[in-house]
Design a protein around this motif. Structure first.
Motif, PDB file in Angstrom:
ATOM      1  N   ILE A 146       0.827  -1.178   0.044  1.00  0.00           N
ATOM      2  CA  ILE A 146      -0.114  -0.069   0.211  1.00  0.00           C
ATOM      3  C   ILE A 146       0.797   1.351   0.000  1.00  0.00           C
ATOM      4  N   THR A 147       1.935   1.435   0.774  1.00  0.00           N
ATOM      5  CA  THR A 147       2.975   2.381   0.911  1.00  0.00           C
ATOM      6  C   THR A 147       3.492   2.574  -0.528  1.00  0.00           C
ATOM      7  N   ASP A 148       3.862   1.646  -1.142  1.00  0.00           N
ATOM      8  CA  ASP A 148       4.379   1.591  -2.457  1.00  0.00           C
ATOM      9  C   ASP A 148       3.459   2.120  -3.548  1.00  0.00           C
ATOM     10  N   LEU A 149       2.288   1.388  -3.344  1.00  0.00           N
ATOM     11  CA  LEU A 149       0.948   2.226  -4.271  1.00  0.00           C
ATOM     12  C   LEU A 149       0.748   3.683  -4.277  1.00  0.00           C
ATOM     13  N   GLU A 150       0.925   3.965  -2.821  1.00  0.00           N
ATOM     14  CA  GLU A 150       0.549   5.527  -2.471  1.00  0.00           C
ATOM     15  C   GLU A 150       1.725   6.480  -3.166  1.00  0.00           C
ATOM     16  N   SER A 151       3.081   5.776  -3.251  1.00  0.00           N
ATOM     17  CA  SER A 151       4.078   6.903  -3.767  1.00  0.00           C
ATOM     18  C   SER A 151       4.315   6.504  -5.010  1.00  0.00           C
ATOM     19  N   SER A 152       3.790   5.706  -5.691  1.00  0.00           N
ATOM     20  CA  SER A 152       3.661   5.600  -7.376  1.00  0.00           C
ATOM     21  C   SER A 152       3.168   6.954  -7.907  1.00  0.00           C
ATOM     22  N   LEU A 153       3.406   7.296  -9.268  1.00  0.00           N
ATOM     23  CA  LEU A 153       3.273   8.452  -9.495  1.00  0.00           C
ATOM     24  C   LEU A 153       1.724   8.413 -10.183  1.00  0.00           C
ATOM     25  N   ARG A 154       1.290   7.019 -10.559  1.00  0.00           N
ATOM     26  CA  ARG A 154      -0.102   7.104 -11.180  1.00  0.00           C
ATOM     27  C   ARG A 154      -1.181   7.276  -9.796  1.00  0.00           C
ATOM     28  N   VAL A 155      -1.995   7.949 -10.354  1.00  0.00           N
ATOM     29  CA  VAL A 155      -3.062   8.301  -9.253  1.00  0.00           C
ATOM     30  C   VAL A 155      -3.909   6.983  -9.183  1.00  0.00           C
ATOM     31  N   LEU A 156      -3.887   6.562  -7.894  1.00  0.00           N
ATOM     32  CA  LEU A 156      -4.678   5.336  -7.655  1.00  0.00           C
ATOM     33  C   LEU A 156      -5.553   5.805  -6.237  1.00  0.00           C
ATOM     34  N   ASP A 157      -6.781   5.313  -6.343  1.00  0.00           N
ATOM     35  CA  ASP A 157      -7.541   5.434  -5.097  1.00  0.00           C
ATOM     36  C   ASP A 157      -8.228   4.361  -4.691  1.00  0.00           C
ATOM     37  N   ILE A 158      -7.967   3.547  -3.495  1.00  0.00           N
ATOM     38  CA  ILE A 158      -8.537   2.335  -2.911  1.00  0.00           C
ATOM     39  C   ILE A 158      -9.838   2.677  -2.669  1.00  0.00           C
ATOM     40  N   THR A 159     -10.674   2.116  -3.415  1.00  0.00           N
ATOM     41  CA  THR A 159     -12.433   2.349  -3.032  1.00  0.00           C
ATOM     42  C   THR A 159     -12.833   1.078  -2.156  1.00  0.00           C
ATOM     43  N   ASN A 160     -12.170  -0.051  -2.191  1.00  0.00           N
ATOM     44  CA  ASN A 160     -12.949  -1.102  -1.412  1.00  0.00           C
ATOM     45  C   ASN A 160     -11.610  -1.781  -0.974  1.00  0.00           C
ATOM     46  N   LEU A 161     -11.710  -2.397   0.283  1.00  0.00           N
ATOM     47  CA  LEU A 161     -10.539  -3.052   0.774  1.00  0.00           C
ATOM     48  C   LEU A 161     -11.335  -4.086   1.757  1.00  0.00           C
ATOM     49  N   SER A 162     -11.126  -5.493   1.611  1.00  0.00           N
ATOM     50  CA  SER A 162     -11.571  -6.346   2.582  1.00  0.00           C
ATOM     51  C   SER A 162     -10.363  -7.524   2.654  1.00  0.00           C
ATOM     52  N   PHE A 163     -10.599  -8.213   3.725  1.00  0.00           N
ATOM     53  CA  PHE A 163      -9.628  -9.333   4.168  1.00  0.00           C
ATOM     54  C   PHE A 163     -10.140 -10.462   4.837  1.00  0.00           C
ATOM     55  N   GLU A 164      -9.680 -11.547   4.794  1.00  0.00           N
ATOM     56  CA  GLU A 164      -9.708 -12.691   5.479  1.00  0.00           C
ATOM     57  C   GLU A 164      -8.636 -13.394   5.966  1.00  0.00           C
ATOM     58  N   SER A 165      -8.939 -14.096   7.147  1.00  0.00           N
ATOM     59  CA  SER A 165      -7.544 -14.556   7.676  1.00  0.00           C
ATOM     60  C   SER A 165      -7.876 -16.118   7.703  1.00  0.00           C
ATOM     61  N   ASP A 166      -6.793 -16.732   7.453  1.00  0.00           N
ATOM     62  CA  ASP A 166      -6.740 -18.266   7.907  1.00  0.00           C
ATOM     63  C   ASP A 166      -6.350 -18.329   9.210  1.00  0.00           C
ATOM     64  N   ALA A 167      -7.178 -19.481   9.655  1.00  0.00           N
ATOM     65  CA  ALA A 167      -6.913 -19.627  11.378  1.00  0.00           C
ATOM     66  C   ALA A 167      -5.465 -20.376  11.462  1.00  0.00           C
ATOM     67  N   GLY A 168      -4.673 -19.821  12.553  1.00  0.00           N
ATOM     68  CA  GLY A 168      -3.415 -20.468  12.667  1.00  0.00           C
ATOM     69  C   GLY A 168      -2.093 -19.933  11.807  1.00  0.00           C
ATOM     70  N   THR A 169      -2.481 -18.975  10.794  1.00  0.00           N
ATOM     71  CA  THR A 169      -1.286 -18.378   9.971  1.00  0.00           C
ATOM     72  C   THR A 169      -1.441 -16.960  10.028  1.00  0.00           C
ATOM     73  N   ASN A 170      -0.218 -16.255   9.852  1.00  0.00           N
ATOM     74  CA  ASN A 170      -0.462 -15.022   9.622  1.00  0.00           C
ATOM     75  C   ASN A 170      -0.703 -14.317   8.474  1.00  0.00           C
ATOM     76  N   VAL A 171      -1.254 -15.102   7.269  1.00  0.00           N
ATOM     77  CA  VAL A 171      -1.140 -14.902   5.827  1.00  0.00           C
ATOM     78  C   VAL A 171      -2.701 -14.612   5.719  1.00  0.00           C
ATOM     79  N   TYR A 172      -2.942 -13.414   5.051  1.00  0.00           N
ATOM     80  CA  TYR A 172      -4.421 -12.929   5.043  1.00  0.00           C
ATOM     81  C   TYR A 172      -4.701 -12.944   3.421  1.00  0.00           C
ATOM     82  N   THR A 173      -6.028 -12.839   3.225  1.00  0.00           N
ATOM     83  CA  THR A 173      -6.357 -12.820   1.773  1.00  0.00           C
ATOM     84  C   THR A 173      -6.940 -11.667   1.472  1.00  0.00           C
TER      85      THR A 173
END
Length: 184
Positions: A146-173
């Motif tokens: 997200i930080t790299d997207l923010e510092s990109s020259l291209r204007v990008l707005d995040i309009t929707n963000l959601s995430f899910e987590s797997d039980a027992g791991t620190n990896v999110y979708t």
């Protein structure tokens, strides 16, 4: 007859003035007003030419690097392939693999009033392209992305963000929807 001659001459002069001189004088006044409008238009054209020359000189003073960056910031036409490549490159720099990529066609934008109603009279000079994708990442990878997207020259707005987590791991979708813009 001597007293009648001046009266006849005055009558001829008045008739000549009414039927010949006055219409010619009116025509001359109209032509003078038209000439003044043309002179005003010529002076305005000269001022516009000077403004255009100043703007061209100012545009030419920009470096090609700056112009290229400006075109990337707000392009005149959308290149969705370039957009996908840019976002994918930023993701790969953060060890993220983008999946389920979906680009939704360009939509013409209308600016919204504070009440949320669309206002056709205030039509925006830009178009919008939406891009949705998902990826699996740790929270640290996500914030770096997200930080790299923010510092990109291209204007990008995040309009929707959601995430899910797997039980027992620190990896999110993560599921993200971005918007980018270009000039009409």
């Amino acid at each position: 007859m001597k007293g009648l001659t001046p009266v006849i001459l005055i009558a001829i002069t008045v008739g000549l003035f009414i039927y010949y001189i006055r219409p010619q004088y009116d025509q001359i006044s109209i032509l003078q007003a038209e000439q003044q409008r043309y002179d005003d238009a010529l002076s305005a054209a000269g001022e516009l030419r000077e403004i255009r020359n100043n703007l061209v000189n100012r545009y030419n003073s920009f470096s090609t690097t700056d112009l290229r960056r400006l075109k990337k910031f707000l392009p005149e036409q959308i290149d969705d392939v370039r957009l996908v490549l840019d976002v994918t490159e930023i993701a790969s720099e953060n060890n993220i693999s983008i999946e389920n990529l979906d680009i939704q066609g360009s939509a013409q934008t209308n600016q919204s009033t504070p009440s949320g109603r669309s206002s056709v009279a205030n039509e925006s000079p830009v178009n919008i392209l939406q891009m949705s994708f998902t990826f699996d990442a740790t929270y640290g990878q996500f914030t770096d992305f997200i930080t790299d997207l923010e510092s990109s020259l291209r204007v990008l707005d995040i309009t929707n963000l959601s995430f899910e987590s797997d039980a027992g791991t620190n990896v999110y979708t993560f599921s993200i929807t971005l918007q980018t813009y270009w000039l009409k």
